[in-house]
Design an enzyme around this catalytic site. Structure first.
Site, mmCIF file in Angstrom:
data_model
loop_
_atom_site.group_PDB
_atom_site.id
_atom_site.type_symbol
_atom_site.label_atom_id
_atom_site.label_comp_id
_atom_site.label_asym_id
_atom_site.label_seq_id
_atom_site.Cartn_x
_atom_site.Cartn_y
_atom_site.Cartn_z
ATOM 1 C CE LYS A 124 -45.762 58.060 -66.829
ATOM 2 N NZ LYS A 124 -47.228 58.139 -66.794
ATOM 3 C CG ASP A 164 -47.412 55.169 -64.894
ATOM 4 O OD1 ASP A 164 -48.344 55.682 -65.535
ATOM 5 O OD2 ASP A 164 -46.779 54.184 -65.329
HETATM 6 P P1 NDP Z 1 -50.665 49.707 -61.201
HETATM 7 O O1 NDP Z 1 -49.260 49.484 -60.841
HETATM 8 O O2 NDP Z 1 -51.635 50.103 -60.156
HETATM 9 O O3 NDP Z 1 -51.252 48.389 -61.916
HETATM 10 C C1 NDP Z 1 -50.666 47.892 -63.078
HETATM 11 C C2 NDP Z 1 -51.438 46.668 -63.527
HETATM 12 O O4 NDP Z 1 -50.984 46.284 -64.814
HETATM 13 C C3 NDP Z 1 -51.207 45.457 -62.627
HETATM 14 O O5 NDP Z 1 -52.335 44.632 -62.662
HETATM 15 C C4 NDP Z 1 -50.018 44.791 -63.294
HETATM 16 O O6 NDP Z 1 -49.894 43.404 -63.033
HETATM 17 C C5 NDP Z 1 -50.330 45.016 -64.758
HETATM 18 N N1 NDP Z 1 -49.070 45.072 -65.523
HETATM 19 C C6 NDP Z 1 -48.048 45.935 -65.354
HETATM 20 N N2 NDP Z 1 -47.056 45.662 -66.205
HETATM 21 C C7 NDP Z 1 -47.474 44.614 -66.917
HETATM 22 C C8 NDP Z 1 -46.884 43.880 -67.974
HETATM 23 N N3 NDP Z 1 -45.662 44.153 -68.437
HETATM 24 N N4 NDP Z 1 -47.620 42.869 -68.507
HETATM 25 C C9 NDP Z 1 -48.847 42.571 -68.034
HETATM 26 N N5 NDP Z 1 -49.452 43.243 -67.031
HETATM 27 C C10 NDP Z 1 -48.764 44.235 -66.497
HETATM 28 O O7 NDP Z 1 -50.639 50.773 -62.392
HETATM 29 P P2 NDP Z 1 -51.787 51.742 -62.907
HETATM 30 O O8 NDP Z 1 -53.110 51.082 -62.811
HETATM 31 O O9 NDP Z 1 -51.578 53.053 -62.271
HETATM 32 O O10 NDP Z 1 -51.380 51.910 -64.442
HETATM 33 C C11 NDP Z 1 -51.854 51.040 -65.469
HETATM 34 C C12 NDP Z 1 -51.709 51.709 -66.815
HETATM 35 O O11 NDP Z 1 -52.467 52.929 -66.829
HETATM 36 C C13 NDP Z 1 -50.293 52.112 -67.197
HETATM 37 O O12 NDP Z 1 -50.134 51.998 -68.605
HETATM 38 C C14 NDP Z 1 -50.230 53.581 -66.821
HETATM 39 O O13 NDP Z 1 -49.248 54.283 -67.539
HETATM 40 C C15 NDP Z 1 -51.629 54.017 -67.199
HETATM 41 N N6 NDP Z 1 -52.106 55.237 -66.556
HETATM 42 C C16 NDP Z 1 -52.157 55.337 -65.195
HETATM 43 C C17 NDP Z 1 -52.644 56.488 -64.610
HETATM 44 C C18 NDP Z 1 -52.829 56.607 -63.142
HETATM 45 O O14 NDP Z 1 -53.430 57.600 -62.711
HETATM 46 N N7 NDP Z 1 -52.406 55.663 -62.328
HETATM 47 C C19 NDP Z 1 -53.029 57.662 -65.432
HETATM 48 C C20 NDP Z 1 -53.013 57.410 -66.852
HETATM 49 C C21 NDP Z 1 -52.535 56.246 -67.368
HETATM 50 P P3 NDP Z 1 -48.686 42.889 -62.108
HETATM 51 O O15 NDP Z 1 -49.078 43.239 -60.707
HETATM 52 O O16 NDP Z 1 -48.654 41.420 -62.361
HETATM 53 O O17 NDP Z 1 -47.446 43.584 -62.565
#
Ligand code: NDP
Length: 448
Positions: A124, A164
């Site tokens: 990561k 991510d």
């Molecule tokens: P994105 O950046 O596309 O979206 C993240 C989302 O989560 C946004 O809505 C964001 O809101 C919110 N968010 C992020 N940080 C916080 C926080 N500290 N508190 C509250 N809300 C938060 O990321 P992904 O959708 O790619 O990833 C989301 C999760 O899924 C993560 O945990 C990631 O590790 C996991 N994941 C992702 C994969 C992938 O293929 N993308 C694969 C496996 C797991 P805001 O815009 O307000 O920050």
């Protein structure tokens, strides 16, 4: 817990006092693998080696913002465990990124990648850079500077980063462009999540969210339930959240709430996902914007230190798809009180250990992140395969492989649960199933 496990856990706590997320991730795994740990593992210090990353790289990322000012961020790549394949795992750009978060994600990734059944190790990376509010130009300059250093440490047979939080197709494009420029070769398989015009895979964008729902479908089916007719709330409105919502809708569920870090929108008639996509994927705005088109939808603003509002809304199925430790014990109690049936972890480690225990004690079906969100990395591995073959599969082909992989992952969890009498504790089942393959590979390869 046996003595050996306790000893390793104590050492991890002592050695990593400033890394609470990493210690939490290790605790969750190590507590549950006791049934498969034996003296032979202790003799070769298997667990001690498993909780120590093979390598951590940290580096300076200097870049110039639009006003001409020099900014400096910190970059990371944690190459945790390469026993079953090249290191593989996303890059996170978010101001909260630190070594603890990088290590917990890379540690979890090792077991998740093992569960996919594909030959990929765990890694990561990322940076404390905040992409929010930055211009395209600034994003590009940051990505180029980040890659200037990262390129020394990655390669299609060595370490293959992806996206991510804060890293989507735009960022992967800039990163890939800089890698290609420096290396003077077209090594498509060095990064995944690429655009479709230059080696990306169809269905990669959708894969984590779709995969989460495929896993949920299997878990519900095994417990005589189905998605059809269920109400769903989703924490987050990013890549994972959006495509989980899309697939849940396809299966006849009703998504009534989604959120970002500021708050959530609640539309009891069901959320208009196209509008969410426009707001988040195209305009990159806050979710509150949803009310402009739908003034009757409610917007509930989060209050610092309190349960995120999205978890206060009644739903049958709750999908945390935002960030780690989103659901603590207090939030878990609210979910149970509101009659939740199942929780599907789209995010990594979105549930604290106390909350996991509480949900399972209360017979809530919990789809654990390592298994349930493995569809993203599995499809990344399919992207690598297509790059190696210099060929691309259709959307339907990739999606059907993804569906099969998620079905197999659930079946593996169910089989492990039956073997060790774990009931609905799919968290422990996933940890044991993921652990076994990594352990076997490490044993076979000797003390290295
Ligand atoms: P994105 O950046 O596309 O979206 C993240 C989302 O989560 C946004 O809505 C964001 O809101 C919110 N968010 C992020 N940080 C916080 C926080 N500290 N508190 C509250 N809300 C938060 O990321 P992904 O959708 O790619 O990833 C989301 C999760 O899924 C993560 O945990 C990631 O590790 C996991 N994941 C992702 C994969 C992938 O293929 N993308 C694969 C496996 C797991 P805001 O815009 O307000 O920050």
């Amino acid at each position: 817990m046996n003595n050996y496990i306790e000893k390793v856990l104590n050492e991890v706590c002592e050695k990593n006092t400033t890394e609470p997320e990493f210690v939490q991730a290790v605790k969750e795994v190590i507590k549950s693998i006791a049934p498969v740990i034996n003296d032979k593992h202790e003799a070769i210090a298997l667990l001690e080696r498993m909780v120590e990353p093979e390598r951590i790289i940290t580096f300076r990322v200097p870049w110039i913002d639009d006003s001409g000012k020099v900014q400096v961020n910190r970059g990371y790549r944690v190459q945790f465990n390469g026993a079953i394949g090249p290191f593989k795992g996303g890059l996170r750009f978010h101001p909260s990124v630190n070594q603890s978060i990088m290590k917990f994600l890379a540690f979890e990734q090792t077991f998740k990648n093992s569960l996919t059944g594909l030959p990929i190790g765990g890694g990561k990376g990322g940076s404390d850079f905040d992409p929010k509010g930055k211009s395209d130009n600034e994003i590009m300059h940051f990505c180029q500077s980040f890659m200037n250093e990262l390129q020394r440490h990655i390669g299609h047979d060595l370490d293959v980063p992806a996206g991510d939080i804060g890293v989507g197709a735009r960022e992967v494009g800039y990163l890939f462009g800089q890698y290609r420029k420096i290396k003077n070769t077209y090594e498509a398989g060095v990064l995944t999540g690429k655009g479709l015009d230059y080696g990306g895979s169809l269905a990669r964008k959708e894969a984590t969210g779709f995969g989460l729902i495929y896993f949920m479908r299997e878990m519900l089916k095994a417990n005589d339930l189905e998605l059809k007719g269920k109400t769903v709330t989703i924490s987050g409105s990013g890549n994972v959240a959006i495509y989980a919502a899309q697939k849940a809708l396809e299966y006849g569920a009703k998504v009534v709430a989604m959120s970002d870090s500021n708050g959530c929108i609640y539309d009891e008639n069901g959320i208009d996902l196209d509008e969410i996509k426009r707001i988040k994927e195209v305009e990159r705005l806050r979710i509150k914007e949803y009310q402009t088109k739908y003034p009757n939808a409610k917007y509930l603003e989060n209050i610092k230190g309190e349960t995120p509002k999205v978890y206060t809304i009644k739903a049958d199925i709750v999908l945390p798809c935002a960030t780690q430790n989103d659901i603590n014990l207090e939030t878990a109690k609210i979910l149970v009180q509101n009659g939740v049936i199942a929780v599907g972890e789209g995010a990594n480690m979105p549930t604290t250990i106390e909350a996991i225990d509480y949900l399972i004690e209360n017979k809530i079906l919990l789809a654990p992140a390592k298994a349930a969100n493995a569809g993203g990395v599995a499809t990344s591995a399919l992207e690598m395969s297509q790059n190696s073959m210099r060929y691309s599969w259709s959307f339907e082909e990739v999606d059907s492989k993804l569906n099969q992989i998620m079905t197999n992952i659930f079946a593996n969890c169910q089989k492990t649960s039956n073997e060790f009498n774990l009931g609905i504790n799919y968290v422990a089942a996933a940890n044991i199933a993921g652990f076994k393959k990594v352990a076997n590979a490490m044993i076979a390869q000797g003390v290295i």
